[in-house]
Design a protein around this motif. Structure first.
Motif, PDB file in Angstrom:
ATOM      1  N   LYS A  40      11.944  -3.571  -7.755  1.00 12.29           N
ATOM      2  CA  LYS A  40      10.489  -3.638  -7.875  1.00 12.29           C
ATOM      3  C   LYS A  40       9.977  -5.023  -7.465  1.00 12.29           C
ATOM      4  CE  LYS A  40       6.891  -3.352 -11.345  1.00 12.29           C
ATOM      5  NZ  LYS A  40       6.591  -3.291 -12.750  1.00 12.29           N
ATOM      6  N   GLU A  41      10.644  -6.068  -7.905  1.00  8.60           N
ATOM      7  CA  GLU A  41      10.245  -7.429  -7.553  1.00  8.60           C
ATOM      8  C   GLU A  41      10.432  -7.700  -6.063  1.00  8.60           C
ATOM      9  OE1 GLU A  41      12.472  -9.839 -10.260  1.00  8.60           O
ATOM     10  OE2 GLU A  41      11.357  -9.100 -11.987  1.00  8.60           O
ATOM     11  N   SER A  42      11.497  -7.161  -5.478  1.00  7.01           N
ATOM     12  CA  SER A  42      11.734  -7.329  -4.037  1.00  7.01           C
ATOM     13  C   SER A  42      10.637  -6.659  -3.215  1.00  7.01           C
ATOM     14  CB  SER A  42      13.088  -6.743  -3.645  1.00  7.01           C
ATOM     15  OG  SER A  42      14.124  -7.446  -4.253  1.00  7.01           O
ATOM     16  N   VAL A  43      10.247  -5.463  -3.631  1.00 15.95           N
ATOM     17  CA  VAL A  43       9.180  -4.747  -2.926  1.00 15.95           C
ATOM     18  C   VAL A  43       7.865  -5.514  -3.051  1.00 15.95           C
ATOM     19  CG1 VAL A  43       7.789  -2.632  -2.918  1.00 15.95           C
ATOM     20  CG2 VAL A  43      10.274  -2.492  -3.124  1.00 15.95           C
ATOM     21  N   ALA A  44       7.573  -6.027  -4.236  1.00 22.21           N
ATOM     22  CA  ALA A  44       6.347  -6.799  -4.436  1.00 22.21           C
ATOM     23  C   ALA A  44       6.347  -8.057  -3.570  1.00 22.21           C
ATOM     24  CB  ALA A  44       6.189  -7.161  -5.909  1.00 22.21           C
ATOM     25  N   GLN A  45       7.480  -8.734  -3.488  1.00 23.64           N
ATOM     26  CA  GLN A  45       7.572  -9.939  -2.662  1.00 23.64           C
ATOM     27  C   GLN A  45       7.398  -9.593  -1.189  1.00 23.64           C
ATOM     28  OE1 GLN A  45      11.157 -12.211  -3.186  1.00 23.64           O
ATOM     29  NE2 GLN A  45      10.601 -13.691  -1.615  1.00 23.64           N
ATOM     30  N   PHE A  46       8.026  -8.506  -0.747  1.00 21.56           N
ATOM     31  CA  PHE A  46       7.873  -8.068   0.642  1.00 21.56           C
ATOM     32  C   PHE A  46       6.403  -7.780   0.952  1.00 21.56           C
ATOM     33  CE2 PHE A  46       7.330  -4.677   3.723  1.00 21.56           C
ATOM     34  CZ  PHE A  46       8.025  -5.180   4.812  1.00 21.56           C
ATOM     35  N   ALA A  47       5.739  -7.080   0.060  1.00 22.10           N
ATOM     36  CA  ALA A  47       4.328  -6.756   0.266  1.00 22.10           C
ATOM     37  C   ALA A  47       3.483  -8.017   0.328  1.00 22.10           C
ATOM     38  CB  ALA A  47       3.836  -5.835  -0.852  1.00 22.10           C
ATOM     39  N   GLN A  48       3.768  -8.940  -0.553  1.00 23.04           N
ATOM     40  CA  GLN A  48       3.013 -10.200  -0.589  1.00 23.04           C
ATOM     41  C   GLN A  48       3.184 -10.983   0.712  1.00 23.04           C
ATOM     42  OE1 GLN A  48       0.918 -11.409  -2.825  1.00 23.04           O
ATOM     43  NE2 GLN A  48       0.633 -13.332  -1.760  1.00 23.04           N
ATOM     44  N   GLU A  49       4.399 -11.035   1.222  1.00 29.16           N
ATOM     45  CA  GLU A  49       4.682 -11.845   2.403  1.00 29.16           C
ATOM     46  C   GLU A  49       4.361 -11.155   3.722  1.00 29.16           C
ATOM     47  OE1 GLU A  49       8.795 -12.866   1.958  1.00 29.16           O
ATOM     48  OE2 GLU A  49       8.402 -14.214   0.265  1.00 29.16           O
ATOM     49  N   ASN A  50       4.506  -9.824   3.788  1.00 27.12           N
ATOM     50  CA  ASN A  50       4.411  -9.132   5.069  1.00 27.12           C
ATOM     51  C   ASN A  50       3.204  -8.217   5.232  1.00 27.12           C
ATOM     52  OD1 ASN A  50       7.035  -9.962   6.348  1.00 27.12           O
ATOM     53  ND2 ASN A  50       7.759  -9.145   4.418  1.00 27.12           N
ATOM     54  N   ILE A  51       2.659  -7.731   4.152  1.00 29.08           N
ATOM     55  CA  ILE A  51       1.552  -6.785   4.257  1.00 29.08           C
ATOM     56  C   ILE A  51       0.227  -7.425   3.863  1.00 29.08           C
ATOM     57  CG2 ILE A  51       0.633  -4.583   3.421  1.00 29.08           C
ATOM     58  CD1 ILE A  51       3.581  -3.688   3.181  1.00 29.08           C
ATOM     59  N   ALA A  52       0.208  -8.178   2.791  1.00 21.72           N
ATOM     60  CA  ALA A  52      -1.036  -8.778   2.300  1.00 21.72           C
ATOM     61  C   ALA A  52      -1.766  -9.609   3.364  1.00 21.72           C
ATOM     62  CB  ALA A  52      -0.771  -9.603   1.048  1.00 21.72           C
ATOM     63  N   PRO A  53      -1.047 -10.383   4.201  1.00 18.16           N
ATOM     64  CA  PRO A  53      -1.768 -11.162   5.217  1.00 18.16           C
ATOM     65  C   PRO A  53      -2.543 -10.299   6.222  1.00 18.16           C
ATOM     66  CG  PRO A  53       0.430 -12.043   4.943  1.00 18.16           C
ATOM     67  CD  PRO A  53       0.383 -10.746   4.178  1.00 18.16           C
ATOM     68  N   HIS A  54      -2.183  -9.023   6.332  1.00 13.36           N
ATOM     69  CA  HIS A  54      -2.819  -8.130   7.302  1.00 13.36           C
ATOM     70  C   HIS A  54      -3.770  -7.135   6.632  1.00 13.36           C
ATOM     71  CE1 HIS A  54       0.093  -9.724  10.139  1.00 13.36           C
ATOM     72  NE2 HIS A  54       1.034  -9.447   9.269  1.00 13.36           N
ATOM     73  N   ALA A  55      -3.982  -7.266   5.339  1.00 17.24           N
ATOM     74  CA  ALA A  55      -4.741  -6.271   4.574  1.00 17.24           C
ATOM     75  C   ALA A  55      -6.170  -6.104   5.077  1.00 17.24           C
ATOM     76  CB  ALA A  55      -4.740  -6.636   3.096  1.00 17.24           C
ATOM     77  N   SER A  56      -6.848  -7.188   5.399  1.00 23.67           N
ATOM     78  CA  SER A  56      -8.245  -7.060   5.826  1.00 23.67           C
ATOM     79  C   SER A  56      -8.357  -6.310   7.155  1.00 23.67           C
ATOM     80  CB  SER A  56      -8.921  -8.421   5.923  1.00 23.67           C
ATOM     81  OG  SER A  56      -8.290  -9.217   6.892  1.00 23.67           O
ATOM     82  N   LYS A  57      -7.446  -6.574   8.087  1.00 23.68           N
ATOM     83  CA  LYS A  57      -7.476  -5.855   9.371  1.00 23.68           C
ATOM     84  C   LYS A  57      -7.160  -4.375   9.167  1.00 23.68           C
ATOM     85  CE  LYS A  57      -5.757  -5.768  14.052  1.00 23.68           C
ATOM     86  NZ  LYS A  57      -4.898  -6.335  15.051  1.00 23.68           N
ATOM     87  N   ILE A  58      -6.214  -4.083   8.286  1.00 25.97           N
ATOM     88  CA  ILE A  58      -5.871  -2.696   7.988  1.00 25.97           C
ATOM     89  C   ILE A  58      -7.085  -1.985   7.401  1.00 25.97           C
ATOM     90  CG2 ILE A  58      -4.467  -1.223   6.481  1.00 25.97           C
ATOM     91  CD1 ILE A  58      -2.217  -3.354   6.839  1.00 25.97           C
ATOM     92  N   ASP A  59      -7.809  -2.646   6.514  1.00 27.15           N
ATOM     93  CA  ASP A  59      -9.014  -2.063   5.919  1.00 27.15           C
ATOM     94  C   ASP A  59     -10.101  -1.838   6.963  1.00 27.15           C
ATOM     95  OD1 ASP A  59      -7.844  -1.983   3.439  1.00 27.15           O
ATOM     96  OD2 ASP A  59      -8.822  -3.802   2.725  1.00 27.15           O
ATOM     97  N   GLU A  60     -10.292  -2.800   7.853  1.00 25.04           N
ATOM     98  CA  GLU A  60     -11.330  -2.688   8.864  1.00 25.04           C
ATOM     99  C   GLU A  60     -11.057  -1.554   9.840  1.00 25.04           C
ATOM    100  OE1 GLU A  60     -11.636  -6.482  10.757  1.00 25.04           O
ATOM    101  OE2 GLU A  60     -12.264  -7.480   8.899  1.00 25.04           O
ATOM    102  N   THR A  61      -9.808  -1.423  10.282  1.00 25.19           N
ATOM    103  CA  THR A  61      -9.471  -0.427  11.299  1.00 25.19           C
ATOM    104  C   THR A  61      -9.062   0.914  10.699  1.00 25.19           C
ATOM    105  OG1 THR A  61      -7.147  -1.127  11.380  1.00 25.19           O
ATOM    106  CG2 THR A  61      -8.697  -2.199  12.908  1.00 25.19           C
ATOM    107  N   ASN A  62      -8.811   0.915   9.381  1.00 27.21           N
ATOM    108  CA  ASN A  62      -8.387   2.124   8.673  1.00 27.21           C
ATOM    109  C   ASN A  62      -7.099   2.703   9.280  1.00 27.21           C
ATOM    110  OD1 ASN A  62      -8.593   3.892   6.528  1.00 27.21           O
ATOM    111  ND2 ASN A  62      -9.746   5.393   7.727  1.00 27.21           N
ATOM    112  N   SER A  63      -6.220   1.827   9.763  1.00 22.78           N
ATOM    113  CA  SER A  63      -4.933   2.275  10.282  1.00 22.78           C
ATOM    114  C   SER A  63      -3.867   1.245   9.906  1.00 22.78           C
ATOM    115  CB  SER A  63      -4.983   2.445  11.803  1.00 22.78           C
ATOM    116  OG  SER A  63      -5.183   1.200  12.415  1.00 22.78           O
ATOM    117  N   PHE A  64      -2.664   1.725   9.785  1.00 21.27           N
ATOM    118  CA  PHE A  64      -1.541   0.879   9.426  1.00 21.27           C
ATOM    119  C   PHE A  64      -0.567   0.859  10.592  1.00 21.27           C
ATOM    120  CE2 PHE A  64       2.373  -0.339   7.295  1.00 21.27           C
ATOM    121  CZ  PHE A  64       1.922  -1.319   6.433  1.00 21.27           C
TER     122      PHE A  64
END
Length: 66
Positions: A40-64
Motif C-alpha cells: 500500500k505504501e509503495s503504491v502511494a509513493q508511486f502515485a505521488q511521484e509519477n501520477i500526481a505531477p500530471h493530475a491537472s493535465k489528466i483532469d483537463e483532458t479527461n484522459s489518462f
C-alpha cells in the motif's frame, strides 16, 4: 485508484500527503499484515511521484496516458 484520488486531493488542498498517508496507515494497520501495508505504501509513493505531477493535465483532458 481511491488512493490516487486521495493523494491528489491532499496535493490540491495543500495538506501534507505524507501525514495523511501515515494516518491512513495507522487506521488500516489493524486490517492488513506488514506485506500488505508495504505494498500500500509503495503504491502511494508511486502515485505521488509519477501520477500526481500530471493530475491537472489528466483532469483537463479527461484522459489518462497509456
Amino acid at each position: 485508484m481511491q488512493m490516487l484520488y486521495s493523494a491528489r486531493r491532499c496535493l490540491l488542498s495543500g495538506s501534507s500527503v505524507k501525514n495523511k498517508l501515515q494516518r491512513a496507515s495507522l487506521s488500516t494497520s489493524l486490517l492488513f499484515d506488514d506485506t500488505q501495508l508495504q505494498f500500500k505504501e509503495s503504491v502511494a509513493q508511486f502515485a505521488q511521484e509519477n501520477i500526481a505531477p500530471h493530475a491537472s493535465k489528466i483532469d483537463e483532458t479527461n484522459s489518462f496516458p497509456k
